[in-house]
Motif scaffolding. Structure first.
Motif, PDB file in Angstrom:
ATOM      1  N   THR A 252       0.870  -1.224  -0.169  1.00 47.70           N
ATOM      2  CA  THR A 252      -0.044   0.020  -0.058  1.00 47.70           C
ATOM      3  C   THR A 252       0.904   1.127  -0.006  1.00 47.70           C
ATOM      4  N   ARG A 253       2.378   1.030   0.074  1.00 47.42           N
ATOM      5  CA  ARG A 253       3.153   2.231   0.007  1.00 47.42           C
ATOM      6  C   ARG A 253       2.981   3.014  -1.379  1.00 47.42           C
ATOM      7  N   GLU A 254       3.239   4.370  -1.324  1.00 46.45           N
ATOM      8  CA  GLU A 254       3.302   4.960  -2.610  1.00 46.45           C
ATOM      9  C   GLU A 254       4.337   4.575  -3.427  1.00 46.45           C
TER      10      GLU A 254
ATOM     11  N   ASP B 282       7.845  -3.782  -9.810  1.00 46.16           N
ATOM     12  CA  ASP B 282       8.724  -3.635  -8.369  1.00 46.16           C
ATOM     13  C   ASP B 282       7.679  -3.966  -7.420  1.00 46.16           C
ATOM     14  N   TYR B 283       6.589  -3.731  -7.431  1.00 50.34           N
ATOM     15  CA  TYR B 283       5.579  -3.940  -6.295  1.00 50.34           C
ATOM     16  C   TYR B 283       4.121  -4.050  -7.314  1.00 50.34           C
ATOM     17  N   ILE B 284       3.070  -4.970  -6.624  1.00 51.09           N
ATOM     18  CA  ILE B 284       1.690  -4.324  -7.230  1.00 51.09           C
ATOM     19  C   ILE B 284       1.097  -3.388  -5.839  1.00 51.09           C
TER      20      ILE B 284
ATOM     21  N   TYR C 114       1.078  -1.522   4.499  1.00 49.47           N
ATOM     22  CA  TYR C 114       1.034  -3.262   4.194  1.00 49.47           C
ATOM     23  C   TYR C 114       2.112  -3.604   3.279  1.00 49.47           C
ATOM     24  N   TYR C 115       2.652  -4.564   3.445  1.00 46.67           N
ATOM     25  CA  TYR C 115       3.655  -5.214   2.380  1.00 46.67           C
ATOM     26  C   TYR C 115       3.141  -6.855   2.577  1.00 46.67           C
ATOM     27  N   GLY C 116       3.045  -7.479   1.570  1.00 49.66           N
ATOM     28  CA  GLY C 116       2.771  -9.049   1.537  1.00 49.66           C
ATOM     29  C   GLY C 116       3.073  -9.563   0.264  1.00 49.66           C
TER      30      GLY C 116
HETATM   31  P1  5GP Z   1      10.533  -0.639   0.572  1.00 52.49           P
HETATM   32  O1  5GP Z   1       9.447   0.235   1.043  1.00 52.49           O
HETATM   33  O2  5GP Z   1      11.874  -0.069   1.056  1.00 52.49           O
HETATM   34  O3  5GP Z   1      10.527  -1.027  -0.821  1.00 52.49           O
HETATM   35  O4  5GP Z   1      10.128  -1.937   1.625  1.00 52.49           O
HETATM   36  C1  5GP Z   1      10.134  -1.808   3.044  1.00 52.49           C
HETATM   37  C2  5GP Z   1      10.557  -3.106   3.512  1.00 52.49           C
HETATM   38  O5  5GP Z   1       9.531  -4.318   3.326  1.00 52.49           O
HETATM   39  C3  5GP Z   1      11.694  -4.073   3.024  1.00 52.49           C
HETATM   40  O6  5GP Z   1      12.646  -4.619   3.815  1.00 52.49           O
HETATM   41  C4  5GP Z   1      11.130  -5.071   1.949  1.00 52.49           C
HETATM   42  O7  5GP Z   1      12.139  -6.109   1.800  1.00 52.49           O
HETATM   43  C5  5GP Z   1      10.056  -5.356   2.699  1.00 52.49           C
HETATM   44  N1  5GP Z   1       9.043  -6.031   2.022  1.00 52.49           N
HETATM   45  C6  5GP Z   1       8.780  -5.973   0.552  1.00 52.49           C
HETATM   46  N2  5GP Z   1       7.603  -6.769   0.334  1.00 52.49           N
HETATM   47  C7  5GP Z   1       7.501  -7.582   1.478  1.00 52.49           C
HETATM   48  C8  5GP Z   1       6.756  -8.797   1.482  1.00 52.49           C
HETATM   49  O8  5GP Z   1       5.824  -9.077   0.474  1.00 52.49           O
HETATM   50  N3  5GP Z   1       6.583  -9.049   2.816  1.00 52.49           N
HETATM   51  C9  5GP Z   1       7.247  -8.511   3.823  1.00 52.49           C
HETATM   52  N4  5GP Z   1       7.068  -9.308   4.986  1.00 52.49           N
HETATM   53  N5  5GP Z   1       8.054  -7.588   3.755  1.00 52.49           N
HETATM   54  C10 5GP Z   1       8.220  -7.005   2.517  1.00 52.49           C
END
Ligand code: 5GP
Length: 201
Positions: free
Chosen positions: A38-40, A50-52, A78-80
């Motif tokens: 959910t990050r920008e 890079d992300y969804i 959120y990250y997942g």
């Molecule tokens: P960034 O915002 O710098 O891209 O990521 C922040 C942190 O979230 C990094 O340590 C990255 O590895 C972690 N991260 C990215 N994707 C996921 C994910 O799907 N699950 C988890 N647990 N962490 C994640």
């Protein structure tokens, strides 16, 4: 067909995980799982690569529907890891990398006990702070939050199978590649080769 390797790469934000992975991908075939967040989106990032990038409502729906293998809240977002094609890639013999933070690493190890976990660290906090600031993408508040989180993350490094210090990029990439090659040669992963050798007597 031997199963591929599932690699978990963790380490503080700014430790250089992406740079190391980009270089690694040039010397060995590797599938990267694309996380949902959910990050920008940063200027240099692309959706679905890079992300969804999704909103909180959608992410929470995915949590409820069990569409993510694991998830965390990190720096207010959120990250997942989407369930996605990980099992398919592994069964096709491909090496798969998850670039996730330390709690996610622990969750994935529970689901995939054969996964190899690698902690990547910068050579010092000074270098880490410099790298975070050079990115020119995060607010001062976010940088400070990430540095604070990094202090905690460093305390978790001993839980990982391998430690890679990302001082000189080339060394870090070579070390990660060495880990992959050695792990792929572990007897239990290539046990079927023994019967192949015997049959070819
Ligand atoms: P960034 O915002 O710098 O891209 O990521 C922040 C942190 O979230 C990094 O340590 C990255 O590895 C972690 N991260 C990215 N994707 C996921 C994910 O799907 N699950 C988890 N647990 N962490 C994640």
């Amino acid at each position: 067909m031997n199963k591929g390797l599932l690699l978990i790469l963790s380490g503080p934000s700014g430790s250089g995980k992406d740079t190391v992975l980009d270089s690694l991908a040039r010397i060995t075939p590797i599938k990267r799982s694309v996380s949902m967040t959910t990050r920008e989106k940063r200027d240099n990032e692309a959706n679905n690569i890079d992300y969804i990038f999704v909103d909180r409502t959608y992410f929470e729906k995915c949590i409820k529907n069990e569409d993510v293998l694991e998830y965390v809240e990190y720096s207010g977002n959120y990250y997942g890891t989407p369930k996605g094609p990980i099992d398919k890639w592994l069964s096709e013999g491909m090496n798969v990398i998850l670039k996730i933070e330390v709690h996610g690493a622990e969750s994935i190890k529970k689901i995939y006990p054969d996964a190899i976990s690698v902690f990547i660290t910068p050579p010092s906090f000074k270098v880490l702070e410099k790298r975070l600031r050079n990115r020119n993408s995060d607010s001062e508040e976010d940088i400070l939050k990430r540095l604070k989180t990094a202090e905690y993350e460093m305390t978790q490094a001993t839980k990982f199978d391998y430690l890679v210090i990302n001082d000189q990029l080339e060394d870090a990439v070579n070390n990660l590649n060495t880990i992959i090659n050695a792990e792929r040669l572990k007897t239990f992963r290539i046990i079927n080769k023994i019967s192949e050798v015997e049959e070819n007597a």
